[in-house]
Design a protein around this motif. Structure first.
Motif, mmCIF file in Angstrom:
data_model
loop_
_atom_site.group_PDB
_atom_site.id
_atom_site.type_symbol
_atom_site.label_atom_id
_atom_site.label_comp_id
_atom_site.label_asym_id
_atom_site.label_seq_id
_atom_site.Cartn_x
_atom_site.Cartn_y
_atom_site.Cartn_z
ATOM 1 N N VAL A 121 0.881 -1.165 0.000
ATOM 2 C CA VAL A 121 0.000 0.000 0.000
ATOM 3 C C VAL A 121 0.922 1.219 0.000
ATOM 4 O O VAL A 121 1.711 1.404 0.923
ATOM 5 N N VAL A 122 0.819 2.011 -1.034
ATOM 6 C CA VAL A 122 1.722 3.145 -1.222
ATOM 7 C C VAL A 122 1.378 4.280 -0.263
ATOM 8 O O VAL A 122 0.221 4.663 -0.125
ATOM 9 N N SER A 123 2.416 4.795 0.399
ATOM 10 C CA SER A 123 2.305 5.969 1.261
ATOM 11 C C SER A 123 3.145 7.082 0.641
ATOM 12 O O SER A 123 4.036 6.808 -0.172
ATOM 13 N N PRO A 124 2.900 8.321 1.035
ATOM 14 C CA PRO A 124 3.688 9.417 0.449
ATOM 15 C C PRO A 124 5.198 9.227 0.591
ATOM 16 O O PRO A 124 5.944 9.604 -0.313
ATOM 17 N N ASP A 125 5.655 8.616 1.669
ATOM 18 C CA ASP A 125 7.099 8.444 1.862
ATOM 19 C C ASP A 125 7.640 7.174 1.221
ATOM 20 O O ASP A 125 8.846 6.922 1.272
ATOM 21 N N SER A 126 6.762 6.355 0.622
ATOM 22 C CA SER A 126 7.233 5.083 0.061
ATOM 23 C C SER A 126 6.930 4.935 -1.429
ATOM 24 O O SER A 126 7.008 3.835 -1.959
ATOM 25 N N VAL A 127 6.593 6.017 -2.096
ATOM 26 C CA VAL A 127 6.154 5.938 -3.497
ATOM 27 C C VAL A 127 7.174 5.215 -4.371
ATOM 28 O O VAL A 127 6.853 4.243 -5.053
ATOM 29 N N GLU A 128 8.411 5.673 -4.368
ATOM 30 C CA GLU A 128 9.425 5.060 -5.236
ATOM 31 C C GLU A 128 9.710 3.619 -4.829
ATOM 32 O O GLU A 128 9.831 2.736 -5.681
ATOM 33 N N ARG A 129 9.812 3.369 -3.536
ATOM 34 C CA ARG A 129 10.076 2.000 -3.069
ATOM 35 C C ARG A 129 8.954 1.053 -3.479
ATOM 36 O O ARG A 129 9.204 -0.055 -3.940
ATOM 37 N N ASP A 130 7.689 1.473 -3.277
ATOM 38 C CA ASP A 130 6.556 0.582 -3.543
ATOM 39 C C ASP A 130 6.207 0.454 -5.015
ATOM 40 O O ASP A 130 5.660 -0.562 -5.439
ATOM 41 N N ARG A 131 6.501 1.470 -5.796
ATOM 42 C CA ARG A 131 6.201 1.406 -7.231
ATOM 43 C C ARG A 131 7.311 0.751 -8.037
ATOM 44 O O ARG A 131 7.047 0.140 -9.071
ATOM 45 N N GLU A 132 8.553 0.911 -7.611
ATOM 46 C CA GLU A 132 9.663 0.462 -8.436
ATOM 47 C C GLU A 132 10.606 -0.529 -7.763
ATOM 48 O O GLU A 132 10.810 -1.634 -8.257
ATOM 49 N N LEU A 133 11.177 -0.131 -6.641
ATOM 50 C CA LEU A 133 12.229 -0.942 -6.019
ATOM 51 C C LEU A 133 11.712 -2.294 -5.518
ATOM 52 O O LEU A 133 12.252 -3.344 -5.887
ATOM 53 N N LYS A 134 10.696 -2.285 -4.691
ATOM 54 C CA LYS A 134 10.216 -3.545 -4.125
ATOM 55 C C LYS A 134 9.637 -4.489 -5.180
ATOM 56 O O LYS A 134 9.962 -5.679 -5.166
ATOM 57 N N PRO A 135 8.806 -4.002 -6.117
ATOM 58 C CA PRO A 135 8.323 -4.942 -7.140
ATOM 59 C C PRO A 135 9.459 -5.592 -7.928
ATOM 60 O O PRO A 135 9.409 -6.780 -8.234
ATOM 61 N N ARG A 136 10.486 -4.817 -8.235
ATOM 62 C CA ARG A 136 11.638 -5.372 -8.961
ATOM 63 C C ARG A 136 12.312 -6.467 -8.132
ATOM 64 O O ARG A 136 12.658 -7.532 -8.652
ATOM 65 N N LYS A 137 12.466 -6.243 -6.840
ATOM 66 C CA LYS A 137 13.106 -7.226 -5.969
ATOM 67 C C LYS A 137 12.220 -8.462 -5.776
ATOM 68 O O LYS A 137 12.704 -9.592 -5.795
ATOM 69 N N TYR A 138 10.918 -8.262 -5.594
ATOM 70 C CA TYR A 138 10.006 -9.413 -5.465
ATOM 71 C C TYR A 138 10.038 -10.257 -6.738
ATOM 72 O O TYR A 138 10.063 -11.492 -6.686
ATOM 73 N N ALA A 139 10.026 -9.607 -7.892
ATOM 74 C CA ALA A 139 10.041 -10.331 -9.167
ATOM 75 C C ALA A 139 11.328 -11.132 -9.325
ATOM 76 O O ALA A 139 11.284 -12.315 -9.694
ATOM 77 N N ARG A 140 12.455 -10.513 -9.038
ATOM 78 C CA ARG A 140 13.743 -11.215 -9.161
ATOM 79 C C ARG A 140 13.820 -12.415 -8.225
ATOM 80 O O ARG A 140 14.500 -13.396 -8.521
ATOM 81 N N ALA A 141 13.133 -12.335 -7.082
ATOM 82 C CA ALA A 141 13.137 -13.439 -6.114
ATOM 83 C C ALA A 141 12.110 -14.516 -6.476
ATOM 84 O O ALA A 141 12.067 -15.565 -5.839
ATOM 85 N N GLY A 142 11.261 -14.258 -7.494
ATOM 86 C CA GLY A 142 10.317 -15.267 -7.964
ATOM 87 C C GLY A 142 8.942 -15.245 -7.313
ATOM 88 O O GLY A 142 8.185 -16.212 -7.437
ATOM 89 N N VAL A 143 8.569 -14.157 -6.641
ATOM 90 C CA VAL A 143 7.218 -14.056 -6.069
ATOM 91 C C VAL A 143 6.244 -13.909 -7.238
ATOM 92 O O VAL A 143 6.337 -12.949 -8.007
ATOM 93 N N PRO A 144 5.306 -14.859 -7.395
ATOM 94 C CA PRO A 144 4.495 -14.904 -8.622
ATOM 95 C C PRO A 144 3.542 -13.732 -8.864
ATOM 96 O O PRO A 144 3.284 -13.382 -10.003
ATOM 97 N N TYR A 145 3.004 -13.120 -7.784
ATOM 98 C CA TYR A 145 2.007 -12.069 -7.959
ATOM 99 C C TYR A 145 2.327 -10.879 -7.057
ATOM 100 O O TYR A 145 2.808 -11.046 -5.932
ATOM 101 N N PHE A 146 2.022 -9.688 -7.575
ATOM 102 C CA PHE A 146 2.248 -8.459 -6.831
ATOM 103 C C PHE A 146 1.066 -7.531 -7.051
ATOM 104 O O PHE A 146 0.598 -7.377 -8.180
ATOM 105 N N TRP A 147 0.560 -6.945 -5.959
ATOM 106 C CA TRP A 147 -0.484 -5.924 -6.049
ATOM 107 C C TRP A 147 0.061 -4.640 -5.436
ATOM 108 O O TRP A 147 0.665 -4.655 -4.368
ATOM 109 N N ARG A 148 -0.170 -3.545 -6.132
ATOM 110 C CA ARG A 148 0.165 -2.221 -5.603
ATOM 111 C C ARG A 148 -1.137 -1.474 -5.374
ATOM 112 O O ARG A 148 -1.998 -1.435 -6.246
ATOM 113 N N VAL A 149 -1.290 -0.899 -4.191
ATOM 114 C CA VAL A 149 -2.526 -0.221 -3.821
ATOM 115 C C VAL A 149 -2.220 1.259 -3.600
ATOM 116 O O VAL A 149 -1.302 1.603 -2.853
ATOM 117 N N GLU A 150 -3.013 2.105 -4.241
ATOM 118 C CA GLU A 150 -2.839 3.550 -4.092
ATOM 119 C C GLU A 150 -4.192 4.177 -3.782
ATOM 120 O O GLU A 150 -5.238 3.640 -4.143
#
Length: 194
Positions: free
Chosen positions: A115-144
């Motif tokens: 769930v994106v917060s004002p202080d986590s926009v870049e982390r939640d939109r870009e950094l974390k999804p990239r890391k989850y994908a590289r680790a093989g987590v099959p599904y990702f939801w981003r909530v805004e």
């Protein structure tokens, strides 16, 4: 001048995922990204109720062999241990730790939700999804939060295993309908009643 706690000074090479379990006085919900500690700011109302709404909706539909958990970290690598706001994990991951676990492995996680917060926009939109994908987590939801009111907008992604990145599968307002990791329908307007 206030002294900095010893645990706040990173070792050469940065902190490791194991360090998080052995640091006295570490603030709740501290994450590890690229060997650096990331402290969470105070939670906003939208963030809290959006998590509650998704947990409630996911648990209603969750098959017996899976579990829905809130704010449990995932050890993606030695230097990465993010804490998704919501995760769907395999039930055996809970049974393996007898309820004492403080983190899960990427292979335990089917869905990570941020769930994106004002202080986590870049982390939640870009950094974390990239890391989850590289680790093989099959599904990702981003909530805004939508532009109008408290209603959530849920962006659903599925891992393309060959590319090692997520592919957008839908944007949901009003009602979330997804087939994976299991069939689910969540009335997103229910957030008004939480």
């Amino acid at each position: 001048m206030t002294a900095v706690p010893d645990w706040l000074i990173p070792p050469v090479g940065g902190f490791t995922a194991d360090d998080l379990d052995n640091m006295p006085g570490l603030p709740p919900h501290t994450e590890l990204l690229d060997g650096s500690l990331v402290f969470m700011s105070p939670q906003r109302y939208f963030h809290s109720v959006a998590i509650d709404l998704l947990i409630q909706g996911l648990r209603i539909h969750c098959p017996q062999h899976l579990r829905v958990v809130r704010e449990m970290s995932v050890v993606l690598s030695k230097r990465d241990r993010p804490e998704p706001d919501v995760s769907v994990i395999r039930a055996e991951a809970v049974n393996r730790g007898n309820g004492d676990e403080t983190s899960y492995r990427p292979s335990d996680v089917l869905l990570a939700v941020e769930v994106v917060s004002p202080d986590s926009v870049e982390r939640d939109r870009e950094l974390k999804p990239r890391k989850y994908a590289r680790a093989g987590v099959p599904y990702f939801w981003r909530v805004e939060q939508s532009e109008v009111g408290l209603h959530p907008v849920v962006y659903v992604y599925e891992l393309d295993p060959e590319a090692g990145e997520y592919v957008a599968k839908g944007e949901f307002r009003g009602e979330l309908r997804a087939a994976e990791p299991f069939p689910v329908a969540i009335d997103l307007t229910e957030i008004d009643r939480l």
